[in-house]
Design a protein around this motif. Sequence first.
Motif, mmCIF file in Angstrom:
data_model
loop_
_atom_site.group_PDB
_atom_site.id
_atom_site.type_symbol
_atom_site.label_atom_id
_atom_site.label_comp_id
_atom_site.label_asym_id
_atom_site.label_seq_id
_atom_site.Cartn_x
_atom_site.Cartn_y
_atom_site.Cartn_z
ATOM 1 N N ILE A 113 -11.945 -1.411 -8.064
ATOM 2 C CA ILE A 113 -12.493 -0.243 -8.779
ATOM 3 C C ILE A 113 -14.026 -0.266 -8.828
ATOM 4 O O ILE A 113 -14.636 0.582 -9.475
ATOM 5 C CB ILE A 113 -11.913 -0.126 -10.212
ATOM 6 N N THR A 167 -12.837 6.913 -5.637
ATOM 7 C CA THR A 167 -12.910 5.802 -6.585
ATOM 8 C C THR A 167 -11.659 5.898 -7.444
ATOM 9 O O THR A 167 -11.314 6.986 -7.912
ATOM 10 C CB THR A 167 -14.169 5.938 -7.460
ATOM 11 N N VAL A 168 -10.971 4.776 -7.625
ATOM 12 C CA VAL A 168 -9.726 4.825 -8.401
ATOM 13 C C VAL A 168 -9.901 4.196 -9.779
ATOM 14 O O VAL A 168 -10.772 3.354 -9.996
ATOM 15 C CB VAL A 168 -8.542 4.161 -7.655
ATOM 16 N N GLU A 169 -9.079 4.643 -10.699
ATOM 17 C CA GLU A 169 -9.042 4.116 -12.069
ATOM 18 C C GLU A 169 -8.401 2.735 -12.064
ATOM 19 O O GLU A 169 -7.596 2.411 -11.195
ATOM 20 C CB GLU A 169 -8.133 5.011 -12.927
ATOM 21 N N ARG A 170 -8.706 1.981 -13.108
ATOM 22 C CA ARG A 170 -8.120 0.651 -13.266
ATOM 23 C C ARG A 170 -6.578 0.706 -13.203
ATOM 24 O O ARG A 170 -5.956 -0.090 -12.486
ATOM 25 C CB ARG A 170 -8.563 0.057 -14.615
ATOM 26 N N SER A 171 -5.978 1.653 -13.930
ATOM 27 C CA SER A 171 -4.506 1.723 -13.984
ATOM 28 C C SER A 171 -3.919 2.011 -12.593
ATOM 29 O O SER A 171 -2.849 1.517 -12.245
ATOM 30 C CB SER A 171 -4.053 2.794 -14.975
ATOM 31 N N PHE A 172 -4.649 2.781 -11.795
ATOM 32 C CA PHE A 172 -4.187 3.093 -10.435
ATOM 33 C C PHE A 172 -4.258 1.848 -9.551
ATOM 34 O O PHE A 172 -3.316 1.541 -8.803
ATOM 35 C CB PHE A 172 -5.042 4.224 -9.846
#
Length: 148
Positions: A66, A39-44
């Motif tokens: 996300i 799961t990736v962060e918003r900024s990523f």
Amino acid sequence: MEQSFIMIKPDGVQRGLVGEVISRFEKRGFYLKGLKLITVERSFAEKHYEDLAAKPFFAGLVDYIISGPVVAMVWEGKGVVATGRKMIGATNPLNSEPGTIRGDLAIEVGRNVIHGSDSIESARKEIALWFPEGLFDWKSNLHPWIYE
Ligand code: UDP
Ligand code: MG
């Protein structure tokens, strides 16, 4: 050999399409060189899609990516970037040919199951972003049965 970054988006994971997608790339004759469920962060996600930051659908796209785990992969083989895009099909599944992943498995552009790098240059950037730890270096014993 050429590599492409392929990602099964959260809808593809939720719908149990991971095996189906992997199977298509395997059967075509491409080699799996990296694979992880994350799961990736918003900024990523914003970084991954930075070229689309000005588009009206950008915020919704980032929310979508996300919204759950994705399967990030690197596939390798002759022409894998362009052929991977053909296997994936048009961005809007309503325009994707039957036989393509989106043409067989999706309806909506904002739920189109899969991402694939659109050029060798973006593949290089996306692989560096998603796999900073590096990839697996292995060779299939079937190689001479797939490549002349
Ligand atoms: N997208 C969307 N609405 C649009 C165009 C694109 O929601 O009108 C989403 C869609 O999920 C697409 C992603 O944004 O896969 C990235 O867009 P791109 O144009 O790069 O399409 P792709 O390379 O994924 O075919
Ligand atoms: Mg794209």
